[in-house]
Design a protein around this motif. Structure first.
Motif, PDB file in Angstrom:
ATOM      1  N   SER A  35       0.834  -1.214   0.000  1.00 13.89           N
ATOM      2  CA  SER A  35       0.000   0.000   0.000  1.00 13.89           C
ATOM      3  C   SER A  35       0.861   1.254   0.000  1.00 13.89           C
ATOM      4  O   SER A  35       0.555   2.235  -0.701  1.00 13.89           O
ATOM      5  CB  SER A  35      -0.913   0.010   1.227  1.00 13.89           C
ATOM      6  OG  SER A  35      -1.772  -1.099   1.197  1.00 13.89           O
ATOM      7  N   ILE A  43       2.284   1.719  -3.477  1.00 17.51           N
ATOM      8  CA  ILE A  43       1.239   2.171  -4.408  1.00 17.51           C
ATOM      9  C   ILE A  43       0.939   3.651  -4.198  1.00 17.51           C
ATOM     10  O   ILE A  43       0.863   4.432  -5.152  1.00 17.51           O
ATOM     11  CB  ILE A  43      -0.026   1.310  -4.256  1.00 17.51           C
ATOM     12  CG1 ILE A  43       0.248  -0.113  -4.761  1.00 17.51           C
ATOM     13  CG2 ILE A  43      -1.200   1.932  -5.003  1.00 17.51           C
ATOM     14  CD1 ILE A  43      -0.859  -1.101  -4.429  1.00 17.51           C
ATOM     15  N   SER A  58       3.850   5.788  -5.435  1.00 20.01           N
ATOM     16  CA  SER A  58       3.904   5.886  -6.895  1.00 20.01           C
ATOM     17  C   SER A  58       2.812   6.808  -7.430  1.00 20.01           C
ATOM     18  O   SER A  58       3.030   7.547  -8.400  1.00 20.01           O
ATOM     19  CB  SER A  58       3.805   4.507  -7.534  1.00 20.01           C
ATOM     20  OG  SER A  58       2.541   3.937  -7.282  1.00 20.01           O
TER      21      SER A  58
END
Length: 116
Positions: free
Chosen positions: A100, A103, A106
């Motif tokens: 998480s 993610i 990013s």
């Protein structure tokens, strides 16, 4: 010599042998000890599969330990099942926040690049 000690006279005092009964097989019964078995450890297989969506490197280890937990439960090795179960849970749970975080990082980096 005494009358009852003559060796030649002993044969007359021997009673005829009774019929010899062949010895039958004797089966020894050993006591049966019933022990309650502990319940099998959780394998966290579903959680290991779900963790593949977050961070695959940790999820692979979680899946391996999960499958080893299933095998240890099948073989009755309670100690090994407990250790593998804990490791499978640890890798599965740690995969979620690590994945998480990557993610989210990013997404933030892409959003900042589009602004500039």
């Amino acid at each position: 010599m005494a009358t009852g000690t003559d060796p030649r006279d002993l044969e007359s005092k021997v009673t005829p042998m009774q019929q010899v009964i062949p010895m039958q097989k004797v089966y020894l019964m050993q006591p049966v000890i019933l022990m309650s078995l502990n319940s099998p450890e959780n394998d966290y297989l579903f959680l290991s599969i779900i963790s593949f969506f977050f961070f695959i490197l940790l999820a692979i280890r979680a899946l391996v330990f999960s499958l080893e937990t299933c095998e240890a439960n099948f073989l009755g090795d309670q100690r090994k099942a407990l250790i593998n179960s804990r490791l499978a849970l640890g890798f599965s749970v740690s995969s979620v926040p690590v994945g998480s975080t990557l993610i989210i990082c990013s997404i933030v980096v892409r959003a900042l690049k589009q602004r500039v």
